[in-house]
Design an enzyme around this catalytic site. Structure first.
Site, PDB file in Angstrom:
ATOM      1  N   CYS A 205       0.841  -1.197   0.000  1.00 32.77           N
ATOM      2  CA  CYS A 205       0.000   0.000   0.000  1.00 32.77           C
ATOM      3  C   CYS A 205       0.877   1.248   0.000  1.00 32.77           C
ATOM      4  O   CYS A 205       1.769   1.375   0.844  1.00 32.77           O
ATOM      5  CB  CYS A 205      -0.907  -0.006   1.225  1.00 32.77           C
TER       6      CYS A 205
ATOM      7  N   CYS B 230      -8.374   1.056   0.654  1.00 35.23           N
ATOM      8  CA  CYS B 230      -7.639   0.398   1.731  1.00 35.23           C
ATOM      9  C   CYS B 230      -7.347  -1.028   1.292  1.00 35.23           C
ATOM     10  O   CYS B 230      -8.266  -1.814   1.047  1.00 35.23           O
ATOM     11  CB  CYS B 230      -8.459   0.408   3.019  1.00 35.23           C
TER      12      CYS B 230
ATOM     13  N   TYR C 128     -18.217 -11.360  29.003  1.00 35.07           N
ATOM     14  CA  TYR C 128     -18.022 -10.420  27.882  1.00 35.07           C
ATOM     15  C   TYR C 128     -18.488 -11.119  26.602  1.00 35.07           C
ATOM     16  O   TYR C 128     -17.810 -11.132  25.581  1.00 35.07           O
ATOM     17  CB  TYR C 128     -16.567  -9.976  27.750  1.00 35.07           C
TER      18      TYR C 128
ATOM     19  N   CYS D  28      -7.088  -9.900  22.989  1.00 39.95           N
ATOM     20  CA  CYS D  28      -6.650  -9.132  21.820  1.00 39.95           C
ATOM     21  C   CYS D  28      -5.475  -8.215  22.155  1.00 39.95           C
ATOM     22  O   CYS D  28      -5.002  -7.491  21.281  1.00 39.95           O
ATOM     23  CB  CYS D  28      -7.799  -8.332  21.227  1.00 39.95           C
TER      24      CYS D  28
END
Length: 409
Positions: free
Chosen positions: A81, A172, A271, A365
């Site tokens: 990119c 993107c 969660y 994460c």
């Protein structure tokens, strides 16, 4: 250009310095030093000799971008990119790194966090056999949810690293092909703060304009379909779902493999979001009690809709409050912890330990938050018995972990 001068007064913003880059660090950086001062360098690789431009100076450290490579690492590649460069889009941290080396980079970060923050010994980390597995589909065209910021000229784009400045782009490269084909970046958005796009695994493509935190549908369905864990899911286009098309099934597979649920075992899905793990557990434990805890209203609504055919109790509350106020009580056999980036925290971990499960699957994460919570578990005599890493976010510094935590024998 400096770096070896006799009497320096410290680095200054916009200064250019030649240096040699050392080990990787969390956040998509490598570590370097200039006259003893720590510098976190982006767009570099370990071992490279580079010229950096200082972007921030803080007490005790500085941040910089590698703007010229003098001696390149064999793992360096040309970013696919044109916007993944210093001063441009900050969304991708590792486009200059070969795919295999990106996985090794993430392994190094996980190992460092486990030793420094979790307090594990190098031998204990070695015994885990830490690895990060690539997902199918390759490093580009995977991101199924993209949020574009809108600049003062009403153009949609992506943000610079550690900045609110919007970088206009043509497309993107990590976005799903269906998102890349949308006219979002060519249109003007005079009344929007951001534009949210979704390309679901069920084939839906949606666009919403966000103003003042409120999303207004522009095109496509407001409720999108996803397919995961052998089930069909329906959730708001703006609701949370994993952004890699293969992520949901990958994580479900890892959680089930590590926990090995047995018929009749009770479980908590903390969660729990729309109920991905609760649904997967329900297929294994039969009529046993499963409790899902979620605080966001859209997540609670999605869970109640999507799990209506299963024996799952959905508790609308913050996890810490639900446990502290005994809205969810033990004993329990299995727990899935899938907290936000900040981690579960010591209080939640202690409540889970008190409930006496035979096993906990922790889906993380953020390696640092995971490591801090692991330290709370190990401080109570538990052990991190297994750990798997997954490259859910190729080209970025992010990595997903699934750990198995077991109580004292």
């Amino acid at each position: 250009m400096g770096g070896v001068a006799g009497e320096r007064r410290g680095l200054a913003e916009a200064e250019r310095v030649e240096l040699t880059v050392a080990a990787v660090a969390p956040g998509g950086h490598c570590v370097a030093r200039v006259d003893g001062q720590v510098v976190f360098v982006r767009h570099a690789l370990p071992g490279e000799r580079v010229v950096v431009e200082v972007t921030e100076v803080h007490r005790g450290f500085a941040r910089a971008d590698a703007v010229e490579v003098l001696d390149a690492s064999p793992d360096r590649v040309e970013p696919p990119c044109p916007y993944a460069k210093p001063g441009r889009c900050g969304g991708c941290d590792l486009q200059h790194v070969a795919p295999a080396a990106q996985l090794a980079w993430k392994v190094a970060v996980v190992r460092e966090q486990l030793t420094r923050l979790a307090g594990l010994t190098p031998a204990e980390v070695d015994a885990l056999g830490v690895a990060v597995e690539a997902l199918p589909g390759g490093p580009l065209g995977w991101r199924s949810r993209v949020r574009y910021a809108v600049d003062a000229a009403d153009r949609a784009g992506l943000l610079k690293h550690r900045s609110h400045e919007v970088v206009p782009i043509d497309r993107c490269r990590i976005a799903h092909p269906a998102i890349q084909r949308l006219p979002v970046l060519a249109d003007r958005w005079p009344d929007a703060d951001a534009v949210e796009t979704v390309a679901s695994t069920g084939g839906d493509v949606s666009v919403s304009a966000v103003t003042g935190g409120v999303a207004t549908p522009i095109s496509g369905p407001e409720t999108v379909r996803e397919r995961a864990a052998g089930r069909d899911w329906a959730l708001p286009a703006s609701g949370f779902w994993q952004v890699h098309p293969a992520a949901a099934d990958t994580l479900v597979g890892a959680v089930l493999d590590l926990l090995d649920p047995r018929p009749g075992e009770s479980a908590w899905d903390l969660y729990g979001g729309a109920g991905l793990f609760a649904a997967a557990l329900a297929t294994r434990v039969g009529d046993a009690r499963i409790t899902l805890v979620e605080s966001s209203e859209p997540g609670v609504a999605a869970a109640r809709t999507n799990l209506a055919d299963l024996r799952v109790e959905v508790v609308a509350a913050r996890v810490e409050a639900a446990l502290a106020r005994r809205r969810v009580t033990g004993p329990v056999d299995l727990v899935v912890l899938d907290p936000p980036r900040s981690g579960a925290g010591a209080r939640v971990v202690r409540h889970v330990i008190t409930a006496g499960p035979r096993a906990v699957a922790y889906v993380a994460c953020d390696p640092a938050a995971f490591a801090r919570d692991v330290r709370t578990f190990t401080g109570a005599g538990w052990r991190l018995a297994a750990l798997r890493g997954f490259d859910l976010f190729p080209m970025t510094q992010h990595v997903e972990l699934v750990g198995l935590l077991l109580p004292p024998a």
